[in-house]
Design an enzyme around this catalytic site. Structure first.
Site, PDB file in Angstrom:
ATOM      1  N   HIS A 167       5.476   6.823  -1.046  1.00 50.55           N
ATOM      2  CA  HIS A 167       6.295   5.656  -1.356  1.00 50.55           C
ATOM      3  C   HIS A 167       5.521   4.401  -0.985  1.00 50.55           C
ATOM      4  O   HIS A 167       4.629   4.430  -0.140  1.00 50.55           O
ATOM      5  CB  HIS A 167       7.607   5.700  -0.575  1.00 50.55           C
ATOM      6  CG  HIS A 167       7.410   5.523   0.891  1.00 50.55           C
ATOM      7  ND1 HIS A 167       7.092   6.583   1.722  1.00 50.55           N
ATOM      8  CD2 HIS A 167       7.423   4.421   1.676  1.00 50.55           C
ATOM      9  CE1 HIS A 167       6.941   6.129   2.956  1.00 50.55           C
ATOM     10  NE2 HIS A 167       7.128   4.813   2.956  1.00 50.55           N
TER      11      HIS A 167
ATOM     12  N   HIS B 298       0.837  -1.207   0.000  1.00 48.98           N
ATOM     13  CA  HIS B 298       0.000   0.000   0.000  1.00 48.98           C
ATOM     14  C   HIS B 298       0.867   1.250   0.000  1.00 48.98           C
ATOM     15  O   HIS B 298       2.086   1.165   0.175  1.00 48.98           O
ATOM     16  CB  HIS B 298      -0.891   0.005   1.250  1.00 48.98           C
ATOM     17  CG  HIS B 298      -0.088   0.109   2.507  1.00 48.98           C
ATOM     18  ND1 HIS B 298       0.442  -0.996   3.134  1.00 48.98           N
ATOM     19  CD2 HIS B 298       0.322   1.169   3.236  1.00 48.98           C
ATOM     20  CE1 HIS B 298       1.132  -0.616   4.195  1.00 48.98           C
ATOM     21  NE2 HIS B 298       1.085   0.700   4.284  1.00 48.98           N
TER      22      HIS B 298
HETATM   23  P1  ATP Z   1       5.033  -3.345  11.484  1.00 46.78           P
HETATM   24  O1  ATP Z   1       5.255  -2.012  12.141  1.00 46.78           O
HETATM   25  O2  ATP Z   1       4.217  -4.271  12.309  1.00 46.78           O
HETATM   26  O3  ATP Z   1       6.279  -3.961  10.956  1.00 46.78           O
HETATM   27  P2  ATP Z   1       3.830  -1.785   9.412  1.00 46.78           P
HETATM   28  O4  ATP Z   1       4.909  -0.772   9.629  1.00 46.78           O
HETATM   29  O5  ATP Z   1       3.521  -2.164   8.005  1.00 46.78           O
HETATM   30  O6  ATP Z   1       4.134  -3.129  10.191  1.00 46.78           O
HETATM   31  P3  ATP Z   1       2.234  -0.047  10.910  1.00 46.78           P
HETATM   32  O7  ATP Z   1       3.424   0.258  11.782  1.00 46.78           O
HETATM   33  O8  ATP Z   1       0.914  -0.229  11.542  1.00 46.78           O
HETATM   34  O9  ATP Z   1       2.486  -1.328  10.056  1.00 46.78           O
HETATM   35  O10 ATP Z   1       2.148   1.110   9.847  1.00 46.78           O
HETATM   36  C1  ATP Z   1       1.104   1.192   8.904  1.00 46.78           C
HETATM   37  C2  ATP Z   1       1.542   2.107   7.783  1.00 46.78           C
HETATM   38  O11 ATP Z   1       1.818   3.414   8.312  1.00 46.78           O
HETATM   39  C3  ATP Z   1       2.836   1.662   7.115  1.00 46.78           C
HETATM   40  O12 ATP Z   1       2.779   2.068   5.755  1.00 46.78           O
HETATM   41  C4  ATP Z   1       3.888   2.470   7.815  1.00 46.78           C
HETATM   42  O13 ATP Z   1       5.014   2.711   6.990  1.00 46.78           O
HETATM   43  C5  ATP Z   1       3.164   3.766   8.099  1.00 46.78           C
HETATM   44  N1  ATP Z   1       3.661   4.397   9.323  1.00 46.78           N
HETATM   45  C6  ATP Z   1       3.916   3.787  10.496  1.00 46.78           C
HETATM   46  N2  ATP Z   1       4.337   4.651  11.425  1.00 46.78           N
HETATM   47  C7  ATP Z   1       4.348   5.870  10.821  1.00 46.78           C
HETATM   48  C8  ATP Z   1       4.677   7.186  11.245  1.00 46.78           C
HETATM   49  N3  ATP Z   1       5.075   7.449  12.464  1.00 46.78           N
HETATM   50  N4  ATP Z   1       4.558   8.181  10.336  1.00 46.78           N
HETATM   51  C9  ATP Z   1       4.154   7.938   9.088  1.00 46.78           C
HETATM   52  N5  ATP Z   1       3.813   6.729   8.619  1.00 46.78           N
HETATM   53  C10 ATP Z   1       3.919   5.706   9.461  1.00 46.78           C
END
Ligand code: ATP
Ligand code: MG
Length: 186
Positions: free
Chosen positions: A134, A52
């Site tokens: 991205h 995504h």
């Molecule tokens: P995991 O953290 O369990 O490895 P993930 O990073 O895919 O998995 P989430 O951390 O829930 O899942 O993040 C969901 C989405 O939001 C992802 O695309 C992640 O890159 C983005 N994301 C996470 N934290 C932030 C942040 N602090 N600022 C911007 N985008 C974020």
């Protein structure tokens, strides 16, 4: 205080974010790109159904705020657009490999800005960092990709979604809890 604590107990949080979710054909193309990067650079390719592009990350949010977020999303005035993913790159800090556009379509910048403005106006605390579109393809990569420029993979974007990120034994699982169409161009 006791009331707030009791309320918090009844209303668990969801880890929420707004995103663009690829259609099946785009998802297949992105997953092929993830597998190619994985064989070149190691690490762990994103699963096909998790790929995504994040528009706005809300993080831990009380469930009772979901209806308000739906109302905010319904107010967004966006137009559909074509996104040409023609770049790949890496972030050394977190060993992520991503693909993105070398030219951000104005309609995408406008969508992210409109959504962010409406969320802030509604009281959401979003991060200050600038929107940098991205698609994460590989995590824990051992190396950076050799080529930064690739043949464009065209993604025709016609909607955006609100997603809950849920951890399970099998890793992160994303559940779509709302979808809003963007206006057709022309
Ligand atoms: P995991 O953290 O369990 O490895 P993930 O990073 O895919 O998995 P989430 O951390 O829930 O899942 O993040 C969901 C989405 O939001 C992802 O695309 C992640 O890159 C983005 N994301 C996470 N934290 C932030 C942040 N602090 N600022 C911007 N985008 C974020
Ligand atoms: Mg994360």
């Amino acid at each position: 205080m006791a009331e707030a604590a009791a309320d918090a107990g009844r209303a668990p949080n969801l880890r929420l974010f707004f995103a663009l979710w690829p259609d099946a054909a785009t998802r297949a193309g992105l997953h092929a790109r993830a597998r190619a990067l994985h064989s070149e650079c190691g690490g762990r390719a994103m699963r096909r159904d998790t790929i995504h592009l994040t528009l706005a990350f809300l993080g831990e949010t009380p469930v009772r705020q979901v209806e308000r977020l739906r109302a905010v999303a319904a107010g967004v005035q966006g137009e559909g657009f074509a996104l040409d993913l023609d770049r790949v790159g890496s972030w050394h800090r977190n060993r992520i490999l991503w693909t993105g556009p070398s030219m951000v379509p104005p309609a995408l910048a406008a969508l992210a800005q409109d959504l962010e403005g409406r969320l802030r106006a509604d009281g959401c605390a979003l991060e200050a960092r600038a929107f940098s579109p991205h698609v994460t393809l590989v995590r824990n990569a051992h190396a950076a990709p050799r080529e930064a420029q690739l043949a464009p993979l065209r993604w025709t974007v016609g909607s955006f979604v609100l997603v809950a990120s849920e951890l399970s034994a099998a890793g992160a699982h994303y559940r779509t809890i709302g979808r809003w169409p963007l206006k057709r161009r022309g």
